[in-house]
Design a protein around this motif. Structure first.
Motif, PDB file in Angstrom:
ATOM      1  N   LEU A  94       0.829  -1.207   0.000  1.00  0.00           N
ATOM      2  CA  LEU A  94       0.000   0.000   0.000  1.00  0.00           C
ATOM      3  C   LEU A  94       0.861   1.253   0.000  1.00  0.00           C
ATOM      4  CD1 LEU A  94      -2.821   1.211   0.054  1.00  0.00           C
ATOM      5  CD2 LEU A  94      -2.733   1.122   2.546  1.00  0.00           C
ATOM      6  N   ARG A 155      -2.740  -2.416  11.264  1.00  0.00           N
ATOM      7  CA  ARG A 155      -3.688  -1.791  12.195  1.00  0.00           C
ATOM      8  C   ARG A 155      -3.237  -1.873  13.640  1.00  0.00           C
ATOM      9  NH1 ARG A 155      -9.166  -4.456  10.911  1.00  0.00           N
ATOM     10  NH2 ARG A 155      -9.867  -2.758  12.210  1.00  0.00           N
ATOM     11  N   TRP A 174      -3.280  11.045   7.237  1.00  0.00           N
ATOM     12  CA  TRP A 174      -4.132  10.358   6.270  1.00  0.00           C
ATOM     13  C   TRP A 174      -3.990   8.878   6.587  1.00  0.00           C
ATOM     14  CZ3 TRP A 174      -3.271   9.831   0.302  1.00  0.00           C
ATOM     15  CH2 TRP A 174      -4.517   9.713  -0.341  1.00  0.00           C
ATOM     16  N   PHE A 176      -4.716   5.008   6.485  1.00  0.00           N
ATOM     17  CA  PHE A 176      -5.184   3.873   5.668  1.00  0.00           C
ATOM     18  C   PHE A 176      -5.218   2.581   6.458  1.00  0.00           C
ATOM     19  CE2 PHE A 176      -4.331   6.730   2.274  1.00  0.00           C
ATOM     20  CZ  PHE A 176      -5.131   6.305   1.230  1.00  0.00           C
ATOM     21  N   TYR A 178      -7.286   1.084   8.574  1.00  0.00           N
ATOM     22  CA  TYR A 178      -8.515   0.366   8.922  1.00  0.00           C
ATOM     23  C   TYR A 178      -8.867   0.440  10.390  1.00  0.00           C
ATOM     24  CZ  TYR A 178      -6.647  -1.677   4.672  1.00  0.00           C
ATOM     25  OH  TYR A 178      -6.067  -1.851   3.467  1.00  0.00           O
ATOM     26  N   GLU A 190      -7.873  12.179   8.422  1.00  0.00           N
ATOM     27  CA  GLU A 190      -8.812  11.566   7.491  1.00  0.00           C
ATOM     28  C   GLU A 190      -8.602  10.057   7.538  1.00  0.00           C
ATOM     29  OE1 GLU A 190     -11.552  13.820   6.092  1.00  0.00           O
ATOM     30  OE2 GLU A 190     -11.106  12.443   4.442  1.00  0.00           O
ATOM     31  N   VAL A 192      -9.365   6.627   5.957  1.00  0.00           N
ATOM     32  CA  VAL A 192      -9.839   6.091   4.683  1.00  0.00           C
ATOM     33  C   VAL A 192     -10.412   4.696   4.921  1.00  0.00           C
ATOM     34  CG1 VAL A 192      -9.188   5.412   2.354  1.00  0.00           C
ATOM     35  CG2 VAL A 192      -8.116   7.402   3.423  1.00  0.00           C
ATOM     36  N   HIS A 193     -11.650   4.513   4.517  1.00  0.00           N
ATOM     37  CA  HIS A 193     -12.288   3.198   4.679  1.00  0.00           C
ATOM     38  C   HIS A 193     -12.623   2.663   3.305  1.00  0.00           C
ATOM     39  CE1 HIS A 193     -12.570   3.472   9.008  1.00  0.00           C
ATOM     40  NE2 HIS A 193     -12.923   4.735   8.852  1.00  0.00           N
ATOM     41  N   LEU A 194     -11.652   1.984   2.704  1.00  0.00           N
ATOM     42  CA  LEU A 194     -11.849   1.500   1.344  1.00  0.00           C
ATOM     43  C   LEU A 194     -13.064   0.604   1.235  1.00  0.00           C
ATOM     44  CD1 LEU A 194      -8.237   0.702   0.189  1.00  0.00           C
ATOM     45  CD2 LEU A 194      -9.669   2.636  -0.459  1.00  0.00           C
TER      46      LEU A 194
ATOM     47  N   ARG B  19     -20.061  -0.430   9.740  1.00  0.00           N
ATOM     48  CA  ARG B  19     -18.730  -0.457  10.316  1.00  0.00           C
ATOM     49  C   ARG B  19     -18.780  -0.117  11.802  1.00  0.00           C
ATOM     50  NH1 ARG B  19     -15.689   3.733   9.516  1.00  0.00           N
ATOM     51  NH2 ARG B  19     -16.685   4.442   7.604  1.00  0.00           N
ATOM     52  N   TYR B  93       1.472  -2.941  -7.213  1.00  0.00           N
ATOM     53  CA  TYR B  93       1.446  -2.679  -5.774  1.00  0.00           C
ATOM     54  C   TYR B  93       0.013  -2.529  -5.266  1.00  0.00           C
ATOM     55  CZ  TYR B  93       6.494  -1.962  -5.852  1.00  0.00           C
ATOM     56  OH  TYR B  93       7.850  -2.142  -5.978  1.00  0.00           O
ATOM     57  N   ALA B  97      -1.943  -4.763  -2.603  1.00  0.00           N
ATOM     58  CA  ALA B  97      -2.474  -4.177  -1.369  1.00  0.00           C
ATOM     59  C   ALA B  97      -3.953  -4.548  -1.221  1.00  0.00           C
ATOM     60  CB  ALA B  97      -2.293  -2.665  -1.376  1.00  0.00           C
ATOM     61  N   HIS B 101      -6.103  -7.049   1.580  1.00  0.00           N
ATOM     62  CA  HIS B 101      -7.031  -6.267   2.406  1.00  0.00           C
ATOM     63  C   HIS B 101      -8.007  -7.234   3.079  1.00  0.00           C
ATOM     64  CE1 HIS B 101      -9.947  -3.427   3.712  1.00  0.00           C
ATOM     65  NE2 HIS B 101      -9.526  -2.431   2.966  1.00  0.00           N
ATOM     66  N   ASN B 103     -10.245  -7.044   5.144  1.00  0.00           N
ATOM     67  CA  ASN B 103     -11.640  -6.679   5.338  1.00  0.00           C
ATOM     68  C   ASN B 103     -12.570  -7.213   4.251  1.00  0.00           C
ATOM     69  OD1 ASN B 103     -11.624  -5.457   7.779  1.00  0.00           O
ATOM     70  ND2 ASN B 103     -11.520  -3.364   7.015  1.00  0.00           N
ATOM     71  N   TRP B 174     -15.194  -2.034  -9.409  1.00  0.00           N
ATOM     72  CA  TRP B 174     -14.633  -1.161  -8.379  1.00  0.00           C
ATOM     73  C   TRP B 174     -13.357  -0.599  -8.989  1.00  0.00           C
ATOM     74  CZ3 TRP B 174     -12.129  -2.788  -3.111  1.00  0.00           C
ATOM     75  CH2 TRP B 174     -12.309  -1.755  -2.185  1.00  0.00           C
ATOM     76  N   PHE B 176     -10.165   1.688  -9.402  1.00  0.00           N
ATOM     77  CA  PHE B 176      -9.101   2.430  -8.713  1.00  0.00           C
ATOM     78  C   PHE B 176      -8.192   3.149  -9.693  1.00  0.00           C
ATOM     79  CE2 PHE B 176     -10.356  -0.167  -5.224  1.00  0.00           C
ATOM     80  CZ  PHE B 176      -9.968   0.534  -4.107  1.00  0.00           C
ATOM     81  N   SER B 197      -9.910  12.451  -0.684  1.00  0.00           N
ATOM     82  CA  SER B 197      -9.742  12.392   0.764  1.00  0.00           C
ATOM     83  C   SER B 197      -8.468  13.153   1.195  1.00  0.00           C
ATOM     84  CB  SER B 197      -9.715  10.914   1.162  1.00  0.00           C
ATOM     85  OG  SER B 197      -9.137  10.711   2.391  1.00  0.00           O
ATOM     86  N   LEU B 201      -8.192  16.460   3.629  1.00  0.00           N
ATOM     87  CA  LEU B 201      -7.223  16.590   4.726  1.00  0.00           C
ATOM     88  C   LEU B 201      -6.521  17.940   4.626  1.00  0.00           C
ATOM     89  CD1 LEU B 201      -5.955  14.916   7.090  1.00  0.00           C
ATOM     90  CD2 LEU B 201      -4.127  14.322   5.500  1.00  0.00           C
ATOM     91  N   LYS B 204      -8.833  20.715   5.707  1.00  0.00           N
ATOM     92  CA  LYS B 204      -8.967  20.798   7.164  1.00  0.00           C
ATOM     93  C   LYS B 204      -7.684  21.349   7.800  1.00  0.00           C
ATOM     94  CE  LYS B 204     -10.521  16.436   7.897  1.00  0.00           C
ATOM     95  NZ  LYS B 204     -11.143  15.288   8.609  1.00  0.00           N
TER      96      LYS B 204
END
Lengths: 210, 210
Positions: A94, A155, A174, A176, A178, A190, A192-194, B19, B93, B97, B101, B103, B174, B176, B197, B201, B204
């Motif tokens: 990632l 995580r 930022w 990533f 999870y 921020e 990020v919840h892919l 979530r 890459y 990644a 994942h 999840n 999906w 990317f 995103s 950031l 903000k």
């Protein structure tokens, strides 16, 4: 230009406006009516006017918006011309994918360092940077004063890494990883919840089958 | 349960609810009041009730929502128990990644294949799958009938790859690849714009400096 307090939902539309205006410029389209902008963005023309009014309205004249001017002003509101120094922590797949994400440079973010705690990775190239040892990150931050850290760590590590970076002066994260990091004073985050987006795809797919 | 037409903005909150409920269950919290849910989610309690009413209201009783039931129902609405077969196209890459994942599996998506057109990558392992040659994808899709394709290919390739996959029967993409794919009949698409995103950031962070 002094802004009124901008609702989060309005602010979150700005990157989309910016991206869309970017596409128009690439196509050498320099003027767009609010109805055309509305159609393309899937937002009502009145919503667009309301959104833009938070930032002074961007002076729509006669037959529409000046795309170049709008692009530039929204870019400035988004802070894209500040050349924010950015580091990546975590040089796995990632981290590599994010380092190679050409849009960051195009959006004005300066990637100045990549860090990992895996000594086998330290010294390898990633994009045009060399992976540095996470052990030396305090000195790096003190010398280079980056603002933004991109977290691409497991995580289990995210909370301790985030705390460490914040204590060293990082102001924006930022994330990533999870695991949601909570907002805190003087730091912006921020998460990020892919998989949110994958769940939306699944939802739409179910609706398609109905 | 027959649903009313759900506005996109409501649907897009469902993954966040899911979530959040997931986190509650991990903490062994089995009941939550609408005010507590509201506080944690940053959405008003009345908004939550309105959102849930689109799906029949989820029967809040007395002292709050049954977390397990709510989690299960929202998961069903999101189509997470359908075991959708999913493939990844592009084993760079980002493809790696995404394959790693965890999840996705947890959310009920079955990763059944990874493809690349780089012969040097074909045969290598990625997560617990072997990278297959993109040249053979037509046969694979015809035999295995995956629904979802995750596109992690260069932006120059995305349109032709998407067209090919759709002609072969893929129903959900999906994407990317930083190039927006347009919705089309009988196909659903989620375009992921990571830099939106990052721009938020930055926005903000600018507000923090003011």
């Amino acid at each position: 230009m002094k802004e009124r307090k901008v609702p989060d939902v309005v602010a979150r539309r700005l990157p989309r406006y910016y991206r869309y205006l970017d596409d128009l410029l690439k196509k050498q389209i320099y003027r767009i009516s609010s109805s055309e902008l509305s159609r393309k963005m899937g937002v009502t023309a009145s919503q667009i006017r309301q959104d833009f009014n938070f930032f002074g309205g961007f002076g729509q004249q006669g037959y529409g918006y000046n795309v170049e001017m709008l692009h530039k002003e929204i870019g400035a509101i988004l802070g894209l011309y500040s050349g924010r120094k950015t580091i990546i922590v975590g040089a796995g797949y990632l981290g590599h994918a994010l380092a190679n994400h050409t849009n960051f440079k195009k959006r004005g973010f300066m990637l100045v360092g990549v860090f990992d705690n895996d000594k086998a990775k330290v010294g390898r190239k990633i994009s045009d940077l060399t992976i540095s040892d996470y052990d030396g990150i305090a000195d790096f931050i003190s010398e280079n004063q980056p603002d933004i850290a991109i977290l691409a760590v497991p995580r289990t590590a995210v909370k301790s890494v985030a705390e460490n970076l914040i204590s060293l002066g990082i102001k924006a994260i930022w994330n990533f990883s999870y695991t949601e990091l909570d907002e805190q004073e003087n730091v912006v985050i921020e998460n990020v919840h892919l998989s949110d987006s994958l769940m939306m795809l699944s939802y739409k797919l179910n609706a398609l089958d109905d």
